[in-house]
Design an enzyme around this catalytic site. Structure first.
Site, PDB file in Angstrom:
ATOM      1  N   LYS A 152       0.872  -1.191   0.000  1.00 22.57           N
ATOM      2  CA  LYS A 152       0.000   0.000   0.000  1.00 22.57           C
ATOM      3  C   LYS A 152       0.897   1.224   0.000  1.00 22.57           C
ATOM      4  O   LYS A 152       1.163   1.840   1.028  1.00 22.57           O
ATOM      5  CB  LYS A 152      -0.903  -0.025   1.247  1.00 22.57           C
ATOM      6  CG  LYS A 152      -2.368  -0.132   0.865  1.00 22.57           C
ATOM      7  CD  LYS A 152      -3.268  -0.219   2.032  1.00 22.57           C
ATOM      8  CE  LYS A 152      -4.218   0.943   2.122  1.00 22.57           C
ATOM      9  NZ  LYS A 152      -4.980   1.282   0.948  1.00 22.57           N
TER      10      LYS A 152
HETATM   11  N1  PMP Z   1      -8.054  -2.003  -2.940  1.00 25.23           N
HETATM   12  C1  PMP Z   1      -7.391  -0.833  -2.976  1.00 25.23           C
HETATM   13  C2  PMP Z   1      -6.553  -0.518  -4.167  1.00 25.23           C
HETATM   14  C3  PMP Z   1      -7.510   0.077  -1.917  1.00 25.23           C
HETATM   15  O1  PMP Z   1      -6.854   1.247  -1.953  1.00 25.23           O
HETATM   16  C4  PMP Z   1      -8.340  -0.238  -0.818  1.00 25.23           C
HETATM   17  C5  PMP Z   1      -8.528   0.741   0.292  1.00 25.23           C
HETATM   18  N2  PMP Z   1      -7.438   0.758   1.147  1.00 25.23           N
HETATM   19  C6  PMP Z   1      -8.996  -1.475  -0.810  1.00 25.23           C
HETATM   20  C7  PMP Z   1      -8.833  -2.328  -1.896  1.00 25.23           C
HETATM   21  C8  PMP Z   1      -9.836  -1.888   0.352  1.00 25.23           C
HETATM   22  O2  PMP Z   1      -8.998  -2.243   1.421  1.00 25.23           O
HETATM   23  P1  PMP Z   1      -9.453  -2.093   2.945  1.00 25.23           P
HETATM   24  O3  PMP Z   1     -10.684  -2.896   3.098  1.00 25.23           O
HETATM   25  O4  PMP Z   1      -8.303  -2.614   3.720  1.00 25.23           O
HETATM   26  O5  PMP Z   1      -9.690  -0.637   3.168  1.00 25.23           O
END
Ligand code: PMP
Length: 288
Positions: A152
């Site tokens: 991330k």
């Molecule tokens: N995919 C991407 C590319 C994201 O940026 C996010 C948000 N962080 C998610 C999926 C969803 O992840 P999460 O449930 O951990 O927020």
């Protein structure tokens, strides 16, 4: 934004007083990592899982987080405690820090931790109720051997472009494909479809982030007796699904009504409704 509080270098500041250097490599090169978290009644949802993902992202880009887990938890909780609202959103960032102009990480000696606590940017209720229109877009999810989508990182240009392309095409959100043309996820959410009573989602190896909400929904499904499978999905699978939904920390669970101009038979469908309710119960501390 006026409302936001920011933790930096041990102090909690109003947003207007929180500044970083123009030489921070997070700004210059997107060199850094982040997490988006939510808190409900001052309790951070799945904090250990977010921290695990943050430290994994840091290791993957050889970035040293200058606080241990206990230190980060204390900083997050103190900022949440100082925030006036009971519920809100946390953006946790670690940048490579200040360094000379140039991509080398060697001159960056002090990685910078930033914790922003703010109100969550809510999806307007009418848009949530209507369901989302998705459009498959030209920007693809990077392959794992290009830039692993499980990291991330602060480099979100791929997602930014995908969302923009979807909106230019008159849709709300992007259906992002990987290099092989398989479905990966939305621009900032994971994707599920329902087919014949089974919940299907692409594996992370197809370019989906290992989303915390994705994991929570899989647990909710299990508790509700809904079978879940990680499988490759094509656009055909999404066009012909019984139901489709997106999920993420900020967005929660969002039903999809149309994909590339093909309407889905129900929105929100019956399983999506159950998952939405189960997820609401989970984040509010009432496991389904
Ligand atoms: N995919 C991407 C590319 C994201 O940026 C996010 C948000 N962080 C998610 C999926 C969803 O992840 P999460 O449930 O951990 O927020």
């Amino acid at each position: 934004m006026d409302h936001a509080l920011v933790w930096m270098n041990g102090a909690i500041l109003p947003a207007s007083k929180a500044k970083i250097s123009v030489f921070d490599h997070g700004l210059l090169y997107g060199d850094g990592i982040f997490e988006g978290l939510r808190f409900f009644s001052k309790q951070v949802f799945r904090l250990p899982l977010h921290l695990r993902r943050l430290y994994a992202s840091a290791r993957a880009i050889a970035l040293h987080i200058p606080l241990d887990e206990a230190g980060l938890v204390a900083a997050i909780n103190s900022t949440v405690a100082a925030f006036p609202d009971e519920d809100g959103y946390i953006r946790l960032l670690v940048t490579r820090g200040i360094g000379p102009l140039g991509i080398s990480t060697t001159g960056c000696e002090h990685p910078q931790v930033i914790i922003i606590v703010d109100q969550v940017a809510v999806v307007p209720p009418e848009r949530r109720a209507a369901g989302l229109k998705l459009a498959s877009v030209p920007t693809r999810r990077a392959a794992m051997d290009v830039l692993d989508p499980r990291i991330k990182s602060l480099n979100y240009l791929g997602s930014v472009m995908a969302r923009m392309e979807a909106q230019l095409a008159g849709a709300d959100e992007a259906l992002m494909l990987n290099q092989a043309g398989q479905v990966a996820e939305g621009a900032a959410e994971n994707l599920f479809v329902v087919r014949d009573g089974v919940l299907l989602t692409p594996p992370t190896s197809d370019g989906a982030l290992g989303g915390i909400t994705r994991g929570a929904l899989m647990e909710v499904a299990q508790q509700l007796g809904i079978p879940v499978r990680e499988v490759h999905l094509s656009r055909y699978d999404v066009y012909t699904a019984d139901e489709c939904l997106l999920c993420g920390t900020g967005a929660g669970v969002l039903a999809v009504r149309e994909v590339d101009g093909r309407p889905l038979p129900s929105c929100p469908g019956p399983l999506t409704r159950q998952l939405m309710e189960g997820y609401e119960g989970l984040v509010r501390g009432n496991p389904c």
